[in-house]
Design an enzyme around this catalytic site. Sequence first.
Site, short mmCIF file in Angstrom:
data_model
loop_
_atom_site.label_atom_id
_atom_site.label_comp_id
_atom_site.label_asym_id
_atom_site.label_seq_id
_atom_site.Cartn_x
_atom_site.Cartn_y
_atom_site.Cartn_z
N PRO A 1 0.86 -1.26 -0.12
CA PRO A 1 -0.12 -0.03 -0.03
C PRO A 1 0.88 1.35 -0.17
CG PRO A 1 -0.80 -1.50 1.70
CD PRO A 1 0.58 -2.12 1.13
N GLU B 1 0.87 -7.87 8.22
CA GLU B 1 0.83 -6.43 8.64
C GLU B 1 1.89 -5.69 8.15
OE1 GLU B 1 -0.67 -8.43 10.98
OE2 GLU B 1 -2.39 -7.75 10.49
N ARG C 1 -1.41 -7.05 -21.62
CA ARG C 1 -2.14 -6.54 -22.62
C ARG C 1 -1.47 -5.44 -23.55
NH1 ARG C 1 -4.71 -1.95 -22.34
NH2 ARG C 1 -6.27 -2.34 -23.41
N ASP D 1 -6.60 2.83 -26.43
CA ASP D 1 -7.61 2.79 -25.28
C ASP D 1 -7.37 4.39 -24.16
OD1 ASP D 1 -8.35 0.46 -25.28
OD2 ASP D 1 -6.57 -0.24 -24.47
C1 4G0 Z 1 0.65 -4.39 4.10
C2 4G0 Z 1 -1.12 -3.78 -1.89
C3 4G0 Z 1 -0.18 -5.04 3.48
C4 4G0 Z 1 1.98 -4.18 3.83
C5 4G0 Z 1 -0.78 -5.06 -0.71
C6 4G0 Z 1 1.49 -5.85 1.95
C7 4G0 Z 1 -3.02 -3.35 -0.62
C8 4G0 Z 1 -1.96 -2.97 -1.73
C9 4G0 Z 1 0.08 -6.14 2.33
C10 4G0 Z 1 2.46 -5.08 2.65
C11 4G0 Z 1 -1.89 -4.85 0.03
C12 4G0 Z 1 -2.26 -1.89 -2.94
C13 4G0 Z 1 4.57 -4.37 3.18
C14 4G0 Z 1 4.24 -5.86 1.69
C15 4G0 Z 1 -0.76 -6.62 1.48
N1 4G0 Z 1 -3.18 -4.16 0.18
N2 4G0 Z 1 -3.10 -0.77 -2.62
N3 4G0 Z 1 -1.97 -5.98 1.18
N4 4G0 Z 1 3.71 -5.01 2.62
O1 4G0 Z 1 -1.79 -2.11 -3.83
#
Ligand code: 4G0
Length: 252
Positions: free
Chosen positions: A90, A117, A155, A170
């Site tokens: 994230p 987490e 794609r 696109d």
């Molecule tokens: C927290 C990507 C959650 C940390 C992954 C991974 C949303 C996205 C997660 C990690 C995710 C996005 C540090 C790898 C897994 N959620 N928005 N959840 N790390 O792309």
Amino acid sequence: MKIDILTLFPEMFAGPFDSSIIKRAREKGLLEINFTDIRDFSGNKHNTVDDTPYGGGAGMVMQAPPVMRALEHVRGLRGGALNRVVLMCPTGLPFDQNWARDLAREEHLVIICGHYEGFDERVRELAVTDELSIGDYVLTGGELPAMVVVDAVSRMIPGVLGESASAEEDSFYRGLLEYPQYTRPREYEGLIVPDILLSGHHENIRRWRRRQALLKTLERRPDLLREEILTDEDRDILREMAEVIRGILQLD
Ligand code: 4G0
């Protein structure tokens, strides 16, 4: 293109990667997707790959050694260095069409799907080349984001879309949202297809579509309208719209 996906849940990918365009691309040999289950590299009899965070706090953290051993396994499969190792998280850079086009030029991609987490920071330091996010929300794992990235990248690989489809036409490719499209029937629920699209006048149709694309972008995503993406024709169309608005508001 070869894509290696490191995940704790390879079974999640079955539907999207065994259907439609991605399925066809894999069958045609344009795309090879390989899954590596990080749990196979846990190195302990309970097959665990996470542990509590140093310093305390809630939740679990993905350990570095299983991920690094999984990467070493992939390096062995592919022979040679891993040039592009993408971590879905994230806090990554915003994934967009430019990223998709850029990654589609690579011969080999590795995508790591995180869970829990967080991730031991040392995986980032030792192996990750790019951290990407598909949007400002948190999911239970990086698998869905990885599917989004693989789809958008695939794609853009030459030959993946059929003859008639073009990735270049696109939305976003030329920086504008797509113009409205219609197909048969000509009239539906009292709504008729704009006459110009049935006129056969290709230049007028092109101009109409460009104007519609500009209008839609102005209305929904004005942030996409940057000076450098606009052609002289676009500027003329926008000036014309500005003149109409100036008239209505009795400015000047
Ligand atoms: C927290 C990507 C959650 C940390 C992954 C991974 C949303 C996205 C997660 C990690 C995710 C996005 C540090 C790898 C897994 N959620 N928005 N959840 N790390 O792309």
